[in-house]
Each structure stands twice: as structure tokens, then as C-alpha cells.
Enzyme design. Structure first.
Site, short mmCIF file in Angstrom:
data_model
loop_
_atom_site.label_atom_id
_atom_site.label_comp_id
_atom_site.label_asym_id
_atom_site.label_seq_id
_atom_site.Cartn_x
_atom_site.Cartn_y
_atom_site.Cartn_z
N ARG A 37 0.93 -1.38 0.01
CA ARG A 37 0.08 -0.07 -0.07
C ARG A 37 0.82 1.21 -0.10
NH1 ARG A 37 -4.99 -1.73 0.24
NH2 ARG A 37 -5.28 -3.81 1.12
N HIS A 67 7.98 -6.27 -7.30
CA HIS A 67 7.02 -5.69 -7.69
C HIS A 67 6.91 -4.27 -7.01
CE1 HIS A 67 2.77 -5.09 -8.67
NE2 HIS A 67 2.52 -6.37 -9.16
N TYR A 70 1.16 -1.80 -5.52
CA TYR A 70 0.00 -1.52 -6.45
C TYR A 70 -0.78 -0.41 -6.28
CZ TYR A 70 -2.38 -4.30 -2.60
OH TYR A 70 -2.63 -4.83 -1.67
N HIS A 107 2.33 -1.65 -12.34
CA HIS A 107 1.06 -1.69 -12.84
C HIS A 107 1.04 -0.19 -13.73
CE1 HIS A 107 -1.18 -4.39 -10.01
NE2 HIS A 107 0.00 -4.98 -10.62
N GLU A 142 3.27 -4.30 -16.51
CA GLU A 142 2.44 -5.34 -16.35
C GLU A 142 1.17 -5.20 -17.28
OE1 GLU A 142 1.71 -6.66 -12.46
OE2 GLU A 142 0.30 -8.37 -13.27
N ASP A 176 0.59 -11.20 -17.20
CA ASP A 176 -0.07 -12.01 -16.52
C ASP A 176 -1.19 -12.68 -16.86
OD1 ASP A 176 -2.11 -12.15 -14.28
OD2 ASP A 176 -1.01 -10.81 -13.07
N HIS A 179 -4.58 -11.51 -15.81
CA HIS A 179 -5.31 -10.29 -16.38
C HIS A 179 -5.49 -10.32 -18.06
CE1 HIS A 179 -2.80 -8.13 -13.15
NE2 HIS A 179 -3.79 -8.88 -12.57
N HIS A 211 3.33 -13.73 -14.89
CA HIS A 211 2.63 -13.76 -13.97
C HIS A 211 1.68 -15.15 -14.06
CE1 HIS A 211 3.14 -9.73 -11.83
NE2 HIS A 211 4.31 -10.52 -11.60
N ASP A 224 -10.12 -8.93 -12.38
CA ASP A 224 -8.85 -9.07 -11.80
C ASP A 224 -8.98 -9.89 -10.38
OD1 ASP A 224 -6.25 -9.00 -10.80
OD2 ASP A 224 -5.92 -7.05 -11.06
N HIS A 226 -7.58 -13.19 -8.94
CA HIS A 226 -6.72 -14.46 -9.26
C HIS A 226 -7.17 -15.70 -8.61
CE1 HIS A 226 -3.03 -11.61 -9.58
NE2 HIS A 226 -3.96 -11.23 -10.27
N GLU A 256 1.18 -16.06 -8.55
CA GLU A 256 0.63 -14.88 -7.55
C GLU A 256 -0.94 -15.29 -7.12
OE1 GLU A 256 0.56 -11.71 -10.51
OE2 GLU A 256 1.90 -10.53 -9.15
#
Ligand code: FE
Ligand code: FE
Ligand code: ZN
Length: 278
Positions: A37, A67, A70, A107, A142, A176, A179, A211, A224, A226, A256
Site C-alpha cells: 500500500r 513488484h 500496487y 502496474h 504489467e 499476467d 489479467h 505472472h 482481476d 486470481h 500470484e
């Protein structure tokens, strides 16, 4: 040899992540550079980094993927949010040089109603400020599901960003599977066709990582979410084709999926058993 790993928690440092992925049967891994975050990153501990490099060398761990948080939004309408994205990425890229030659995925961002074109221009200008000629890290865009106003739902959008970046040698794409399937690229029914389109629009030489995620939702749902390998709408047969595809099989694959460590170990083991050695 299948290059495979999963997302690991970074809280106990680099050497711990290397030991953890070995215990799960993997030979690479992904981690967040800091709290996903946002917030500040732990200072680099050079002893930890040296130990990490030893473990990697002794055990063949290769090409790790960092990564970005996000919550970063380089395409935001708010100048402070864009500035924060830039400062965070610049700091992350400095830290990445302690472990040279690896990958950094982010992203692209959400245009939050300003329109794709405005968003893309903001992303390009951030990348042109943070990517340095001397860096050894490759920055990856991504492929996104297209949830809300996410940029990167189509290969064309990613290509447009790449075209605007001056230091293109330091840039690539992370595909991904959840995605792209959510975005409307049929990797289940027509993997060859999707890869041909990727090659035509972006160029497969720019594809640097995958991914590997199943999806909780049907094709083209832009959600989105997973799913565990083999338990979603993509399914295990498609996963088997993906990891063995001649155009993909030598790339690093990162899980992921919604799993604890034990679940990751099972998936790594399963995928290794489905990989056909050349
Ligand atoms: Fe991501
Ligand atoms: Fe992803
Ligand atoms: Zn996702």
C-alpha cells in the site's frame, strides 16, 4: 529447466526469501519492494544482501522480480499522487541496484476519467525521469485486466507507452495470465494467436516475465481476481501449454495465486511435473 517461483513476503529480508523459495521447490521469486500500500521501504542491509547472493549462486536462484506497490498511480489526475509514484519508483530502482540485473514490475496506472491518452503521457514522462542509462534493472509494464480505468488492458496501450520512453533497453513487459484472459486475450482457446498478436504489436523480445495465475472469472470479465492453478476459468491444460510453449518456456514464471506457502509448494511441484525438458 523450468524457471518458477511465487510471491513471497519481504519482511524478513532477502536471504530469508532465497531460503524460503528453495524450501518451496522454486528457483526464483517475486516480492514487494515495500508495503504494497506504499509507505517507506526498509533500509538495505548489505550483510543480508551478501548472504542472499551467496545462497542464489550456490543454488541457482535466478532473475528475481520486484513488484512496485500496487497503489502507485503514475497516471493519476492528482499531481502529488503522480509525484509520489515517481519518487517511490526512483527509490526502488536505486535499491534494486544492490541486486543487479533483475526485474522491476509495475502496474502502468489508472487514468481515473482523464482518458487513456492523458494517462499514457503521464506514465511516459515518469519513466523518462526515473530510468537511468547506467541502471542494470529492467522495468516491466504489467498487462492489466482493464478493471475501472486501468491502462495496459491492450497490447497497443503498452506499446504506446514503450514508444514514448527514451531508454527502451531498460523496459519490457510482464504478461499476467489472469489479467490478459480477463482483458479479452484468449490464451485458453488460441494461445498461438495471442502470442502472434503480442509479437506483432509489442514484439516478443520485450516479453521478460510471466505472472502465472488462474482466474476466478470468465473470459473478458475485466475483474482481476486470481485463482489457484487449475481451479479457475483458465484451467490446467492451458497452463501446461503456457509453460511449455516454445515462445514462453524459457521465461521466468511467478505465481500470484491465493495461497499460503504450502499451496505454493504444491503448485510449483505440479507445474514442474508438467514441464517437458527440451
Ligand atoms: Fe501486479
Ligand atoms: Fe500480476
Ligand atoms: Zn492481478
Amino acid at each position: 529447466m523450468l524457471r518458477i517461483g511465487c510471491h513471497l513476503s519481504t519482511s524478513k529480508g532477502y536471504a530469508h526469501m532465497a531460503e524460503e523459495i528453495l524450501s518451496l521447490g522454486g528457483n526464483t521469486f517475486q516480492f514487494f519492494t515495500r508495503n504494497p500500500r506504499g509507505g517507506s521501504a526498509k533500509p538495505i542491509d548489505e550483510k543480508d544482501i551478501n548472504r542472499f547472493k551467496e545462497i542464489c549462486n550456490e543454488n541457482g536462484i535466478g532473475i528475481i522480480l520486484a513488484h512496485a506497490p500496487y497503489t502507485l498511480n503514475a497516471a493519476s489526475a492528482d499531481e502529488r499522487t503522480r509525484e509520489f509514484a515517481k519518487e517511490t519508483m526512483a527509490d526502488d530502482l536505486n535499491r534494486m541496484e544492490y541486486t543487479p540485473g533483475n526485474l522491476y514490475n509495475f502496474h502502468p496506472g489508472s487514468h481515473v476519467g482523464q482518458g487513456v491518452e492523458v494517462g499514457i503521457q503521464y506514465i511516459i514522462s515518469m519513466l523518462n525521469e526515473v530510468i537511468k542509462p547506467e541502471q542494470t534493472t529492467t522495468v516491466l509494464l504489467e498487462t492489466m485486466a482493464g478493471k475501472g480505468s486501468e491502462i495496459g488492458r491492450t497490447f497497443e496501450e503498452l506499446k504506446e507507452i514503450m514508444d514514448g520512453v527514451t531508454l527502451k533497453d531498460h523496459l519490457g513487459v510482464c504478461l499476467d495470465t489472469c489479467h490478459v484472459y480477463d482483458a479479452g486475450y484468449d490464451i485458453v482457446g488460441n494461445l498461438d494467436g495471442v502470442l502472434e498478436e503480442f509479437d506483432r504489436v509489442i514484439g516478443l523480445k520485450n516479453l521478460k516475465a510471466v505472472h502465472l495465475n488462474d482466474s476466478k472469472n470468465p473470459f473478458e470479465s475485466h475483474k482481476d481476481r486470481h485463482e489457484k492453478i487449475g481451479e479457475g476459468s483458465i484451467g490446467i491444460e492451458a497452463m501446461e501449454r503456457i509453460i511449455n510453449h516454445p515462445k514462453l518456456r524459457s521465461l521466468p514464471f511467478y505465481l500470484e495465486t491465493p495461497n499460503e506457502l504450502e499451496g505454493y509448494a504444491k503448485e510449483i511441484d505440479w507445474l514442474k511435473s508438467l514441464y517437458r525438458e527440451a
